[in-house]
Design a protein around this motif. Sequence first.
Motif, short mmCIF file in Angstrom:
data_model
loop_
_atom_site.label_atom_id
_atom_site.label_comp_id
_atom_site.label_asym_id
_atom_site.label_seq_id
_atom_site.Cartn_x
_atom_site.Cartn_y
_atom_site.Cartn_z
N PHE A 142 54.20 19.99 68.36
CA PHE A 142 53.48 19.16 67.40
C PHE A 142 52.21 18.54 67.97
O PHE A 142 51.30 18.19 67.21
N THR A 143 52.13 18.38 69.30
CA THR A 143 50.88 17.89 69.87
C THR A 143 49.75 18.86 69.56
O THR A 143 48.61 18.46 69.29
N VAL A 144 50.07 20.14 69.58
CA VAL A 144 49.07 21.17 69.28
C VAL A 144 48.88 21.34 67.78
O VAL A 144 47.76 21.30 67.27
N SER A 145 49.99 21.49 67.05
CA SER A 145 49.87 21.77 65.62
C SER A 145 49.31 20.58 64.85
O SER A 145 48.65 20.74 63.83
N GLY A 146 49.57 19.36 65.35
CA GLY A 146 49.05 18.17 64.68
C GLY A 146 47.52 18.09 64.69
O GLY A 146 46.93 17.42 63.85
N TYR A 147 46.92 18.78 65.64
CA TYR A 147 45.45 18.79 65.72
C TYR A 147 44.89 20.19 65.46
O TYR A 147 43.78 20.51 65.88
N LEU A 148 45.67 21.02 64.78
CA LEU A 148 45.20 22.38 64.48
C LEU A 148 43.93 22.35 63.64
O LEU A 148 43.03 23.17 63.85
N TYR A 149 43.84 21.43 62.70
CA TYR A 149 42.66 21.32 61.84
C TYR A 149 41.40 21.11 62.69
O TYR A 149 40.40 21.83 62.52
N TYR A 150 41.46 20.16 63.62
CA TYR A 150 40.29 19.88 64.45
C TYR A 150 40.09 20.94 65.54
O TYR A 150 38.97 21.18 65.98
N THR A 151 41.17 21.59 65.97
CA THR A 151 41.06 22.69 66.94
C THR A 151 40.20 23.81 66.37
O THR A 151 39.29 24.32 67.03
N LEU A 152 40.50 24.20 65.15
CA LEU A 152 39.74 25.27 64.52
C LEU A 152 38.31 24.83 64.21
O LEU A 152 37.36 25.60 64.36
N GLN A 153 38.17 23.58 63.82
CA GLN A 153 36.85 23.07 63.45
C GLN A 153 35.93 22.95 64.66
O GLN A 153 34.75 23.35 64.60
N ASP A 154 36.45 22.41 65.77
CA ASP A 154 35.60 22.06 66.90
C ASP A 154 35.74 22.98 68.11
O ASP A 154 34.79 23.10 68.91
N TYR A 155 36.89 23.61 68.31
CA TYR A 155 37.14 24.43 69.51
C TYR A 155 36.87 25.90 69.22
O TYR A 155 36.12 26.55 69.96
N ILE A 156 37.45 26.41 68.17
CA ILE A 156 37.18 27.81 67.79
C ILE A 156 35.82 27.92 67.11
O ILE A 156 35.07 28.87 67.34
N GLY A 157 35.49 26.93 66.28
CA GLY A 157 34.19 26.91 65.61
C GLY A 157 34.28 27.39 64.17
O GLY A 157 34.85 28.46 63.91
N VAL A 158 33.73 26.60 63.25
CA VAL A 158 33.78 26.95 61.84
C VAL A 158 33.14 28.31 61.58
O VAL A 158 33.62 29.10 60.76
N GLU A 159 32.07 28.61 62.32
CA GLU A 159 31.37 29.86 62.11
C GLU A 159 32.19 31.08 62.51
O GLU A 159 31.90 32.22 62.10
#
Length: 418
Positions: A246-263
């Motif tokens: 849950f530490t990871v999945s709880g921030y999945l939204y921001y992980t994709l937004q900021d780490y993987i990148g929206v583009e």
Amino acid sequence: MIDSEVETTTRPTDADRVGLGRLLTFFVTALSAMFALFQGIQQILLPAQVAAIDPAGKVGSLAVLTTLAAVASMLALPIGGAVSDRTRSRFGRRAPWIAVTAVLSAVLAVLMGLTSTLPLLAVVYALLWFVANFYQGAAAAILPDRVPVRRRGLASALIGLATPIGVLVGVNIASRVSQVWGYSVVAVMVLVGTGLLLGGAREPSSVGMPRPERATRSPGAFLAAFRSRDFSLAFVSRFGFFLAYFTVSGYLYYTLQDYIGVENLPGGDVAVAVSTLTTITVLAWVLVATGLGWLADKLDRRKLFCGISSVGLCLSLLIPVLSPTWTGMLVYAVLSGAFIGTYFAVDLAVMSLVLPDKQNEGRDFGILAVATGLPQILSAALAGALITWLGGYVALYVFGAVCAIVAGAVIMGVRGVR
């Protein structure tokens, strides 16, 4: 040894009174609805709501809100179990509290969806998590109350499906409707699911049942269960496993937004990307978990399955570190889902076999439920600290991997369960 002792003190006739299959069907339905509320809010609705209110400070603000909710959750889970242990009514011990907290949860969820300021959001969120986790603490005791030990592996696997079903439904609904509608729909689902459980699998009357001794109701008695070595190890292992996930999945939204990148996301839509990964995880979860509860009963090796799943989750959490791409996230979703499904297939069966006090099953199961609920809430606060001060999203996934491997090592120390 433990199986035989527990079998003599459980009440299989309670389950037989409505039929085990019918009980589990309605129980899974109700739990799925509550997990839809938990995950729809935590993974989609709340992060998006906080980002809209405070876009510059979203990470810190989300961490503060979830820390407050963590305190409420930690209190509510064991209290829900303990209070229901002592309840005597013609509707049973658990049912009255499940009914009341379901209604309150629905009302608070709708109110949360209408909230537009951080202070009020924090208050309503904490209240909702207290009430919803009180519900979970009372409901968790249904397994040791009404399911015979010889059927708990199968029951655990079926009940474990409530989480992926709830995640799948909650996240997909939340990602495709407006904020107000998202909160409202999950609220209605809780009411419907609970109504089906209470009406379709009625709990036997608890009038006339002996009450727990006074000593077991003192505040210090909540810690008495930890005198049992197996109970303590099971708690630590469960806490570590769920903290990893849950530490990871709880921030999945921001992980994709900021780490993987929206583009780099398909269609550039973060919410839909979250629901896509969650759906993949859940499908792998369900496919693996379906047969493993039966296999664990057959082999009588439930603890071993928990250990394997913990090591597997550790390895899967390292994939986004090695491949921070959309493809890497897809692979992570498949593998993590498979190993989480393995864990959920046997987790409840293991937990039910380490309960040290038959008079206070609800209280002790509620304490074990803290090891599930608290990581879900603490995850955002921990993730916020890891992302902000300790190396960003790489630190987030490494932390999760370490927690998972520790959970696997600890569960192998339990002596009373194979």
